[in-house]
Design a protein around this motif. Structure first.
Motif, PDB file in Angstrom:
ATOM      1  N   MET A  56       3.897  15.563  -3.081  1.00 46.62           N
ATOM      2  CA  MET A  56       3.874  14.323  -2.322  1.00 46.62           C
ATOM      3  C   MET A  56       4.113  14.669  -0.850  1.00 46.62           C
ATOM      4  SD  MET A  56       5.873  10.740  -3.182  1.00 46.62           S
ATOM      5  CE  MET A  56       6.813  11.469  -4.433  1.00 46.62           C
ATOM      6  N   ASN A  57       3.194  14.255   0.001  1.00 38.45           N
ATOM      7  CA  ASN A  57       3.344  14.591   1.407  1.00 38.45           C
ATOM      8  C   ASN A  57       4.246  13.586   2.125  1.00 38.45           C
ATOM      9  OD1 ASN A  57       1.715  12.358   1.833  1.00 38.45           O
ATOM     10  ND2 ASN A  57      -0.124  13.548   2.220  1.00 38.45           N
ATOM     11  N   LYS A  58       4.507  13.879   3.387  1.00 39.63           N
ATOM     12  CA  LYS A  58       5.482  13.067   4.121  1.00 39.63           C
ATOM     13  C   LYS A  58       5.008  11.634   4.325  1.00 39.63           C
ATOM     14  CE  LYS A  58       3.922  14.534   8.681  1.00 39.63           C
ATOM     15  NZ  LYS A  58       4.313  15.194   9.919  1.00 39.63           N
ATOM     16  N   TYR A  59       3.715  11.411   4.408  1.00 31.59           N
ATOM     17  CA  TYR A  59       3.217  10.046   4.603  1.00 31.59           C
ATOM     18  C   TYR A  59       3.409   9.187   3.358  1.00 31.59           C
ATOM     19  CZ  TYR A  59       1.173  11.904   8.849  1.00 31.59           C
ATOM     20  OH  TYR A  59       1.002  12.484  10.056  1.00 31.59           O
ATOM     21  N   VAL A  60       3.206   9.782   2.200  1.00 32.86           N
ATOM     22  CA  VAL A  60       3.403   9.041   0.960  1.00 32.86           C
ATOM     23  C   VAL A  60       4.886   8.728   0.777  1.00 32.86           C
ATOM     24  CG1 VAL A  60       3.144   9.135  -1.543  1.00 32.86           C
ATOM     25  CG2 VAL A  60       1.328   9.999  -0.088  1.00 32.86           C
ATOM     26  N   GLN A  61       5.741   9.695   1.098  1.00 33.18           N
ATOM     27  CA  GLN A  61       7.183   9.465   0.995  1.00 33.18           C
ATOM     28  C   GLN A  61       7.633   8.355   1.943  1.00 33.18           C
ATOM     29  OE1 GLN A  61       8.842  13.323   1.763  1.00 33.18           O
ATOM     30  NE2 GLN A  61       8.697  13.969  -0.376  1.00 33.18           N
ATOM     31  N   ARG A  62       7.168   8.412   3.178  1.00 36.13           N
ATOM     32  CA  ARG A  62       7.523   7.367   4.154  1.00 36.13           C
ATOM     33  C   ARG A  62       6.953   6.014   3.736  1.00 36.13           C
ATOM     34  NH1 ARG A  62       6.276  10.738   9.680  1.00 36.13           N
ATOM     35  NH2 ARG A  62       7.992  12.222   9.448  1.00 36.13           N
ATOM     36  N   GLY A  63       5.776   6.036   3.141  1.00 41.97           N
ATOM     37  CA  GLY A  63       5.176   4.799   2.669  1.00 41.97           C
ATOM     38  C   GLY A  63       5.981   4.158   1.553  1.00 41.97           C
ATOM     39  N   PHE A  64       6.433   4.989   0.595  1.00 40.97           N
ATOM     40  CA  PHE A  64       7.273   4.456  -0.472  1.00 40.97           C
ATOM     41  C   PHE A  64       8.583   3.914   0.078  1.00 40.97           C
ATOM     42  CE2 PHE A  64       4.894   7.119  -3.682  1.00 40.97           C
ATOM     43  CZ  PHE A  64       4.380   6.023  -4.358  1.00 40.97           C
ATOM     44  N   LEU A  65       9.142   4.603   1.042  1.00 39.66           N
ATOM     45  CA  LEU A  65      10.371   4.129   1.669  1.00 39.66           C
ATOM     46  C   LEU A  65      10.140   2.794   2.371  1.00 39.66           C
ATOM     47  CD1 LEU A  65      13.341   4.726   2.419  1.00 39.66           C
ATOM     48  CD2 LEU A  65      12.462   5.794   4.493  1.00 39.66           C
ATOM     49  N   GLY A  66       9.050   2.693   3.117  1.00 38.68           N
ATOM     50  CA  GLY A  66       8.734   1.445   3.818  1.00 38.68           C
ATOM     51  C   GLY A  66       8.439   0.299   2.870  1.00 38.68           C
ATOM     52  N   ALA A  67       7.686   0.579   1.825  1.00 37.53           N
ATOM     53  CA  ALA A  67       7.364  -0.466   0.856  1.00 37.53           C
ATOM     54  C   ALA A  67       8.622  -0.929   0.122  1.00 37.53           C
ATOM     55  CB  ALA A  67       6.318   0.038  -0.136  1.00 37.53           C
ATOM     56  N   SER A  68       9.491   0.012  -0.213  1.00 40.80           N
ATOM     57  CA  SER A  68      10.745  -0.350  -0.882  1.00 40.80           C
ATOM     58  C   SER A  68      11.642  -1.173   0.029  1.00 40.80           C
ATOM     59  CB  SER A  68      11.488   0.906  -1.330  1.00 40.80           C
ATOM     60  OG  SER A  68      10.724   1.663  -2.204  1.00 40.80           O
ATOM     61  N   LEU A  69      11.729  -0.756   1.283  1.00 41.34           N
ATOM     62  CA  LEU A  69      12.540  -1.493   2.250  1.00 41.34           C
ATOM     63  C   LEU A  69      11.972  -2.894   2.474  1.00 41.34           C
ATOM     64  CD1 LEU A  69      14.923  -1.447   4.240  1.00 41.34           C
ATOM     65  CD2 LEU A  69      13.338  -0.547   5.947  1.00 41.34           C
ATOM     66  N   GLY A  70      10.656  -3.004   2.563  1.00 52.19           N
ATOM     67  CA  GLY A  70      10.013  -4.311   2.730  1.00 52.19           C
ATOM     68  C   GLY A  70      10.252  -5.220   1.542  1.00 52.19           C
ATOM     69  N   ALA A  71      10.161  -4.659   0.344  1.00 52.85           N
ATOM     70  CA  ALA A  71      10.419  -5.460  -0.855  1.00 52.85           C
ATOM     71  C   ALA A  71      11.876  -5.918  -0.892  1.00 52.85           C
ATOM     72  CB  ALA A  71      10.078  -4.659  -2.104  1.00 52.85           C
ATOM     73  N   ALA A  72      12.781  -5.029  -0.495  1.00 51.44           N
ATOM     74  CA  ALA A  72      14.202  -5.402  -0.464  1.00 51.44           C
ATOM     75  C   ALA A  72      14.452  -6.508   0.559  1.00 51.44           C
ATOM     76  CB  ALA A  72      15.050  -4.180  -0.147  1.00 51.44           C
ATOM     77  N   LEU A  73      13.792  -6.434   1.701  1.00 55.03           N
ATOM     78  CA  LEU A  73      13.940  -7.490   2.702  1.00 55.03           C
ATOM     79  C   LEU A  73      13.380  -8.818   2.196  1.00 55.03           C
ATOM     80  CD1 LEU A  73      13.122  -5.616   6.027  1.00 55.03           C
ATOM     81  CD2 LEU A  73      15.296  -6.648   5.394  1.00 55.03           C
ATOM     82  N   CYS A  74      12.295  -8.765   1.458  1.00 56.94           N
ATOM     83  CA  CYS A  74      11.743 -10.003   0.886  1.00 56.94           C
ATOM     84  C   CYS A  74      12.696 -10.613  -0.134  1.00 56.94           C
ATOM     85  CB  CYS A  74      10.383  -9.729   0.252  1.00 56.94           C
ATOM     86  SG  CYS A  74       9.073  -9.445   1.459  1.00 56.94           S
ATOM     87  N   VAL A  75      13.313  -9.774  -0.943  1.00 58.65           N
ATOM     88  CA  VAL A  75      14.291 -10.269  -1.912  1.00 58.65           C
ATOM     89  C   VAL A  75      15.491 -10.865  -1.185  1.00 58.65           C
ATOM     90  CG1 VAL A  75      15.918  -9.555  -3.721  1.00 58.65           C
ATOM     91  CG2 VAL A  75      13.562  -8.746  -3.769  1.00 58.65           C
ATOM     92  N   LEU A  76      15.931 -10.187  -0.122  1.00 62.40           N
ATOM     93  CA  LEU A  76      17.042 -10.709   0.684  1.00 62.40           C
ATOM     94  C   LEU A  76      16.666 -12.039   1.322  1.00 62.40           C
ATOM     95  CD1 LEU A  76      19.870 -10.333   1.978  1.00 62.40           C
ATOM     96  CD2 LEU A  76      18.689  -9.162   3.852  1.00 62.40           C
ATOM     97  N   GLY A  77      15.439 -12.141   1.827  1.00 57.26           N
ATOM     98  CA  GLY A  77      14.976 -13.390   2.423  1.00 57.26           C
ATOM     99  C   GLY A  77      14.939 -14.525   1.417  1.00 57.26           C
ATOM    100  N   THR A  78      14.520 -14.224   0.198  1.00 58.25           N
ATOM    101  CA  THR A  78      14.511 -15.242  -0.853  1.00 58.25           C
ATOM    102  C   THR A  78      15.929 -15.688  -1.195  1.00 58.25           C
ATOM    103  OG1 THR A  78      12.512 -14.236  -1.752  1.00 58.25           O
ATOM    104  CG2 THR A  78      13.692 -15.757  -3.183  1.00 58.25           C
ATOM    105  N   PHE A  79      16.848 -14.727  -1.241  1.00 58.86           N
ATOM    106  CA  PHE A  79      18.251 -15.062  -1.504  1.00 58.86           C
ATOM    107  C   PHE A  79      18.816 -15.944  -0.394  1.00 58.86           C
ATOM    108  CE2 PHE A  79      22.751 -14.026  -0.800  1.00 58.86           C
ATOM    109  CZ  PHE A  79      23.282 -14.476  -1.995  1.00 58.86           C
TER     110      PHE A  79
END
Length: 76
Positions: free
Chosen positions: A1-24
């Motif tokens: 897994m290259n650095k872009y895929v790793q950063r992408g997973f991190l960004g997508a996870s962070l975005g999903a967490a922010l959406c869950v926080l926003g819903t809360f």
């Protein structure tokens, strides 16, 4: 897994967490929930696009290496 895929997973996870926080926050009637949801969607989108970029880059790299290998074998 290259650095872009790793950063992408991190960004997508962070975005999903922010959406869950926003819903809360929306359920708790905090007025800032709109900004958190918007930020979550933007961060998730950037993360998703980074994952796609990393995968395309990986495929392109393999094809370039294959071309060089074929060219080297033809020169011998």
């Amino acid at each position: 897994m290259n650095k872009y895929v790793q950063r992408g997973f991190l960004g997508a996870s962070l975005g999903a967490a922010l959406c869950v926080l926003g819903t809360f926050l929306m359920k708790q009637d905090f007025p800032i929930y709109k900004w958190v949801l918007v930020l979550g969607v933007i961060v998730f989108g950037i993360g998703f696009l980074t994952i796609l970029y990393g995968l395309i880059r990986k495929i392109e790299r393999r094809s370039i290496l294959d071309e060089r290998k074929e060219r080297q074998q033809n020169d011998e």
